[in-house]
Design an enzyme around this catalytic site. Structure first.
Site, PDB file in Angstrom:
ATOM      1  N   CYS A  44     -46.234 -27.617  26.729  1.00  0.00           N
ATOM      2  CA  CYS A  44     -46.685 -26.207  26.234  1.00  0.00           C
ATOM      3  C   CYS A  44     -46.022 -25.330  26.817  1.00  0.00           C
ATOM      4  O   CYS A  44     -45.496 -24.320  26.149  1.00  0.00           O
ATOM      5  CB  CYS A  44     -48.108 -26.175  26.407  1.00  0.00           C
ATOM      6  SG  CYS A  44     -48.731 -24.766  25.724  1.00  0.00           S
ATOM      7  N   CYS A  49     -45.515 -24.989  22.992  1.00  0.00           N
ATOM      8  CA  CYS A  49     -46.121 -23.777  22.432  1.00  0.00           C
ATOM      9  C   CYS A  49     -45.795 -22.308  22.557  1.00  0.00           C
ATOM     10  O   CYS A  49     -45.314 -21.335  21.964  1.00  0.00           O
ATOM     11  CB  CYS A  49     -47.657 -23.486  22.687  1.00  0.00           C
ATOM     12  SG  CYS A  49     -48.251 -25.438  22.942  1.00  0.00           S
ATOM     13  N   LYS A  52     -41.884 -21.537  21.792  1.00  0.00           N
ATOM     14  CA  LYS A  52     -41.866 -21.660  20.223  1.00  0.00           C
ATOM     15  C   LYS A  52     -42.547 -20.453  19.509  1.00  0.00           C
ATOM     16  O   LYS A  52     -41.870 -19.566  18.788  1.00  0.00           O
ATOM     17  CB  LYS A  52     -42.515 -22.937  20.000  1.00  0.00           C
ATOM     18  CG  LYS A  52     -42.642 -23.161  18.441  1.00  0.00           C
ATOM     19  CD  LYS A  52     -43.702 -22.631  17.709  1.00  0.00           C
ATOM     20  CE  LYS A  52     -44.974 -22.458  18.400  1.00  0.00           C
ATOM     21  NZ  LYS A  52     -45.480 -23.882  18.098  1.00  0.00           N
ATOM     22  N   TYR A 180     -45.686 -30.593  11.986  1.00  0.00           N
ATOM     23  CA  TYR A 180     -45.694 -29.181  12.801  1.00  0.00           C
ATOM     24  C   TYR A 180     -44.215 -28.631  13.108  1.00  0.00           C
ATOM     25  O   TYR A 180     -44.000 -27.401  13.027  1.00  0.00           O
ATOM     26  CB  TYR A 180     -46.538 -29.137  13.940  1.00  0.00           C
ATOM     27  CG  TYR A 180     -48.067 -29.570  13.849  1.00  0.00           C
ATOM     28  CD1 TYR A 180     -48.856 -28.485  14.112  1.00  0.00           C
ATOM     29  CD2 TYR A 180     -48.427 -30.839  13.425  1.00  0.00           C
ATOM     30  CE1 TYR A 180     -50.259 -28.545  14.074  1.00  0.00           C
ATOM     31  CE2 TYR A 180     -49.816 -30.924  13.562  1.00  0.00           C
ATOM     32  CZ  TYR A 180     -50.490 -29.918  13.864  1.00  0.00           C
ATOM     33  OH  TYR A 180     -52.019 -30.244  13.814  1.00  0.00           O
ATOM     34  N   GLU A 184     -42.283 -25.395  11.504  1.00  0.00           N
ATOM     35  CA  GLU A 184     -42.203 -24.170  12.546  1.00  0.00           C
ATOM     36  C   GLU A 184     -40.751 -23.907  12.588  1.00  0.00           C
ATOM     37  O   GLU A 184     -40.395 -22.589  12.780  1.00  0.00           O
ATOM     38  CB  GLU A 184     -42.781 -24.513  13.871  1.00  0.00           C
ATOM     39  CG  GLU A 184     -44.436 -24.480  13.684  1.00  0.00           C
ATOM     40  CD  GLU A 184     -45.229 -24.854  14.954  1.00  0.00           C
ATOM     41  OE1 GLU A 184     -44.585 -25.195  15.829  1.00  0.00           O
ATOM     42  OE2 GLU A 184     -46.591 -24.613  14.869  1.00  0.00           O
ATOM     43  N   HIS A 438     -63.050  -4.632   5.319  1.00  0.00           N
ATOM     44  CA  HIS A 438     -62.495  -4.062   4.200  1.00  0.00           C
ATOM     45  C   HIS A 438     -61.473  -3.209   4.581  1.00  0.00           C
ATOM     46  O   HIS A 438     -61.690  -2.245   5.344  1.00  0.00           O
ATOM     47  CB  HIS A 438     -63.230  -3.851   2.944  1.00  0.00           C
ATOM     48  CG  HIS A 438     -62.377  -3.296   1.632  1.00  0.00           C
ATOM     49  ND1 HIS A 438     -61.925  -4.297   0.938  1.00  0.00           N
ATOM     50  CD2 HIS A 438     -62.220  -2.292   1.161  1.00  0.00           C
ATOM     51  CE1 HIS A 438     -61.111  -3.798  -0.056  1.00  0.00           C
ATOM     52  NE2 HIS A 438     -61.373  -2.556  -0.070  1.00  0.00           N
ATOM     53  N   GLU A 443     -61.522 -11.096   4.395  1.00  0.00           N
ATOM     54  CA  GLU A 443     -62.752 -11.025   3.787  1.00  0.00           C
ATOM     55  C   GLU A 443     -62.967 -11.807   2.592  1.00  0.00           C
ATOM     56  O   GLU A 443     -64.116 -12.123   2.247  1.00  0.00           O
ATOM     57  CB  GLU A 443     -62.691  -9.456   3.329  1.00  0.00           C
ATOM     58  CG  GLU A 443     -61.824  -9.189   2.260  1.00  0.00           C
ATOM     59  CD  GLU A 443     -61.864  -7.504   1.728  1.00  0.00           C
ATOM     60  OE1 GLU A 443     -63.266  -7.269   1.330  1.00  0.00           O
ATOM     61  OE2 GLU A 443     -60.932  -6.928   1.983  1.00  0.00           O
TER      62      GLU A 443
HETATM   63  P1  NDP Z   1     -45.655 -34.697  13.359  1.00  0.00           P
HETATM   64  O1  NDP Z   1     -46.128 -36.207  13.661  1.00  0.00           O
HETATM   65  O2  NDP Z   1     -46.460 -33.815  12.855  1.00  0.00           O
HETATM   66  O3  NDP Z   1     -44.447 -34.982  12.093  1.00  0.00           O
HETATM   67  C1  NDP Z   1     -43.449 -36.149  12.224  1.00  0.00           C
HETATM   68  C2  NDP Z   1     -42.709 -35.941  10.946  1.00  0.00           C
HETATM   69  O4  NDP Z   1     -41.505 -36.694  11.087  1.00  0.00           O
HETATM   70  C3  NDP Z   1     -43.677 -36.398   9.770  1.00  0.00           C
HETATM   71  O5  NDP Z   1     -43.147 -35.447   8.510  1.00  0.00           O
HETATM   72  C4  NDP Z   1     -43.020 -37.650   9.466  1.00  0.00           C
HETATM   73  O6  NDP Z   1     -43.233 -38.139   8.290  1.00  0.00           O
HETATM   74  C5  NDP Z   1     -41.623 -37.551   9.764  1.00  0.00           C
HETATM   75  N1  NDP Z   1     -41.015 -38.943  10.263  1.00  0.00           N
HETATM   76  C6  NDP Z   1     -41.622 -39.806  11.172  1.00  0.00           C
HETATM   77  N2  NDP Z   1     -40.780 -40.684  11.260  1.00  0.00           N
HETATM   78  C7  NDP Z   1     -39.745 -40.688  10.437  1.00  0.00           C
HETATM   79  C8  NDP Z   1     -38.556 -41.203  10.271  1.00  0.00           C
HETATM   80  N3  NDP Z   1     -38.323 -42.530  10.830  1.00  0.00           N
HETATM   81  N4  NDP Z   1     -37.619 -40.583   9.418  1.00  0.00           N
HETATM   82  C9  NDP Z   1     -37.814 -39.509   8.645  1.00  0.00           C
HETATM   83  N5  NDP Z   1     -38.838 -38.632   9.190  1.00  0.00           N
HETATM   84  C10 NDP Z   1     -39.864 -39.301   9.917  1.00  0.00           C
HETATM   85  O7  NDP Z   1     -44.713 -34.792  14.756  1.00  0.00           O
HETATM   86  P2  NDP Z   1     -43.948 -33.432  14.993  1.00  0.00           P
HETATM   87  O8  NDP Z   1     -42.694 -33.874  15.835  1.00  0.00           O
HETATM   88  O9  NDP Z   1     -43.645 -32.451  14.217  1.00  0.00           O
HETATM   89  O10 NDP Z   1     -44.995 -32.935  16.259  1.00  0.00           O
HETATM   90  C11 NDP Z   1     -45.616 -33.740  17.148  1.00  0.00           C
HETATM   91  C12 NDP Z   1     -47.148 -33.212  17.491  1.00  0.00           C
HETATM   92  O11 NDP Z   1     -46.975 -32.142  18.205  1.00  0.00           O
HETATM   93  C13 NDP Z   1     -47.845 -33.031  16.165  1.00  0.00           C
HETATM   94  O12 NDP Z   1     -48.508 -33.969  15.798  1.00  0.00           O
HETATM   95  C14 NDP Z   1     -49.064 -32.083  16.968  1.00  0.00           C
HETATM   96  O13 NDP Z   1     -50.001 -32.729  17.367  1.00  0.00           O
HETATM   97  C15 NDP Z   1     -48.054 -31.242  18.059  1.00  0.00           C
HETATM   98  N6  NDP Z   1     -47.749 -29.869  17.664  1.00  0.00           N
HETATM   99  C16 NDP Z   1     -48.772 -29.004  17.502  1.00  0.00           C
HETATM  100  C17 NDP Z   1     -48.197 -27.573  17.281  1.00  0.00           C
HETATM  101  C18 NDP Z   1     -49.261 -26.929  16.820  1.00  0.00           C
HETATM  102  O14 NDP Z   1     -50.430 -26.794  17.529  1.00  0.00           O
HETATM  103  N7  NDP Z   1     -48.920 -25.675  16.198  1.00  0.00           N
HETATM  104  C19 NDP Z   1     -46.755 -27.373  17.340  1.00  0.00           C
HETATM  105  C20 NDP Z   1     -45.789 -28.360  17.432  1.00  0.00           C
HETATM  106  C21 NDP Z   1     -46.538 -29.636  17.609  1.00  0.00           C
HETATM  107  P3  NDP Z   1     -44.477 -38.629   7.420  1.00  0.00           P
HETATM  108  O15 NDP Z   1     -45.391 -37.670   7.200  1.00  0.00           O
HETATM  109  O16 NDP Z   1     -44.056 -39.248   6.031  1.00  0.00           O
HETATM  110  O17 NDP Z   1     -45.193 -39.659   8.646  1.00  0.00           O
END
Ligand code: NDP
Length: 461
Positions: A44, A49, A52, A180, A184, A438, A443
């Site tokens: 983080c 976080c 970022k 995410y 982002e 408002h 709202e």
């Molecule tokens: P996520 O699990 O959110 O997303 C992973 C993405 O990668 C999905 O879209 C998935 O597709 C895709 N994917 C997985 N495997 C493959 C593959 N072999 N080929 C192509 N695409 C693939 O992971 P992130 O890395 O974005 O983030 C990790 C975690 O970190 C999040 O789950 C969250 O908990 C945390 N995080 C939170 C944030 C916040 O609170 N703002 C910010 C950043 C991270 P599919 O959907 O089809 O599985």
């Protein structure tokens, strides 16, 4: 009994969860050590976080400059200096990491700058220091790490840990993933003027989020200039000079100077000696825990991303509090993972809490959907076409608001407050009793009066 050990508590990993647990336990009188191989602060603070969010702030100025003209401003030349920004960002990250260290020191926690691994239920080794230590309890808080698929040429791609330290901004960026991190960083680099393409294998970005929200966000991101390619995944990468060519399953090739794989994160459980100590792992590699964050070994606990429950900083922190309450205050506590709000710092941002429409319908029982998509007031003077979306999912019988979802300015700030009402189980009528502020975007959450037509009822008529 505890004096038979070197420490009452030994924590592996000084991220958000580990630091909080170590500090609180020490403040309760426990003798605590924490081991960290990297900088104190974890994902983080160091590579997630915090840096970022600074990047999100930096990248949002471009849209502000563009809209300022509509408000009578004349702007001179604007230019973004990546090096100056990185220096300011990294200075603040270092300050925060230093604060974590100071807080641990003040609480009397021993910080061991080394990687630790388990030798048994009460024993850890720090190989680089040639040390073996014992503890009454051990807490695993080692977090997670980015994961990318093993494809030909994958060595040319970066993961999120590495994207912060780009020596210069690329002209073009390919982001792989629709979660995410992908969403982002696509917003960040697009805002900084980088030609950005997001490639996602699914039918839309942000799987698991409310369908209306997903569709709305994708449309708004495209409006701001991110190219979104859906239903395709990379099959190989090759580098030619400065250009990385990402070949997609559909045959298309994306060219960019930087490729970011944001394809998920995995629990950091490798080479920790967990199996040796008897700690059971799930097939995903996550440490299996019960509601009290206890592993299959009585003296060993685990919190945060390493348990792969809900991978969010505030959740790890709450799991740390629950662990300390249980272990050191004689107050058995389990953190309730229901109705945890979350934000995606996309552009525009997302805020969400509770059930999606699909989840609510899947539970059975009728639901009322309240939805409003509109152009926020700020856009009107500069001809901005951006639209915000606010949506409430309401259980028809009890009238409880089961979920609140938003895409639009300040959505993360707004959803934090909405989460109080959802967590309390407030009804739609109680939401409506709150008087509007408002003129605001938020709202709409208390002025939505007419449910959207119910597709199930329509089908019956
Ligand atoms: P996520 O699990 O959110 O997303 C992973 C993405 O990668 C999905 O879209 C998935 O597709 C895709 N994917 C997985 N495997 C493959 C593959 N072999 N080929 C192509 N695409 C693939 O992971 P992130 O890395 O974005 O983030 C990790 C975690 O970190 C999040 O789950 C969250 O908990 C945390 N995080 C939170 C944030 C916040 O609170 N703002 C910010 C950043 C991270 P599919 O959907 O089809 O599985």
């Amino acid at each position: 009994m505890a004096a038979a050990y070197d420490y009452d508590l030994f924590v592996l990993g000084a991220g958000s969860g580990g630091v909080r647990a170590a500090r609180l336990a020490a403040q309760s009188g426990a003798r605590v050590a924490i081991a960290e191989a990297d900088r104190v602060g974890g994902t983080c603070v160091i590579r997630g976080c915090i840096p970022k969010k600074f990047m999100v702030y930096a990248s949002a100025f471009a849209a502000e400059f563009a809209s300022a003209r509509g408000y009578g401003w004349t702007l001179g030349e604007t230019r973004f200096d990546w090096d100056a920004f990185r220096e300011a960002r990294d200075r603040e990250v270092a300050r925060l990491s230093g604060l974590y260290v100071a807080n641990l020191n003040n609480a009397g926690v021993d910080i061991l700058q080394a990687r630790a691994e388990l030798l048994g239920p009460h024993e850890v080794a720090l190989p680089s220091k040639g040390l073996t230590l014992t503890a009454d309890k051990i807490l695993i808080a080692t977090g997670g790490a980015p994961w990318r698929p093993d494809l030909p040429g994958i060595e040319h791609a970066l993961v999120s840990d590495e994207i912060f330290d780009l020596p210069r901004l690329p002209r073009r960026l390919t982001v792989v993933g629709g979660g995410y991190i992908a969403v982002e960083f696509a917003g960040v680099f697009n805002g900084l003027g980088v030609e950005t393409t997001l490639v996602h294998r699914g039918a839309n970005i942000l799987r698991g989020f409310d369908e209306d929200l997903r569709a709305h966000l994708a449309e708004e991101m495209e409006r701001r200039g991110v190219k979104i390619v859906l239903g395709q995944e990379p099959v190989s990468l090759e580098k030619q000079g400065e250009t990385i060519r990402t070949r997609l399953s559909g045959g298309r090739v994306e060219e960019a100077e930087v490729v970011l794989f944001a394809t998920g994160r995995r629990p950091a459980t490798a080479n920790l000696g967990l199996e040796r100590a008897g700690v059971r792992l799930a097939p995903s590699g996550a440490v299996e825990v019960d509601a009290a964050s206890r592993t299959t070994v009585d003296s060993i606990f685990a919190i945060g991303d390493v348990t792969d429950r809900l991978n969010l900083t505030p959740v790890a922190i709450r799991e740390a509090h629950a662990f300390v309450d249980t272990a050191y205050h004689g107050k058995p506590t389990a953190f309730d993972h229901a109705n945890v709000p979350c934000a995606v710092f996309s552009q525009p941002p997302v805020g969400t809490v509770g059930l999606t429409e699909a989840e609510a319908r899947h539970r059975g029982g009728a639901v009322d959907i309240y939805r409003s998509a509109f152009r926020p007031m700020k856009g009107t003077l500069y001809g901005g076409a951006e639209r915000a979306l606010l949506k409430l999912v309401v259980d028809r019988e009890s009238q409880k608001v089961l979920g609140a979802h938003m895409v639009g300015p300040d959505a993360p700030e707004i959803i934090q407050m909405a989460a109080i009402a959802v967590k309390m189980g407030a009804t739609k009528a109680q939401w409506d009793e709150a008087c509007a502020v408002h003129p605001t975007t938020a709202e709409e959450f208390v002025t939505l009066r007419t449910p959207a037509p119910d597709p199930a009822a329509d089908a019956l008529s």
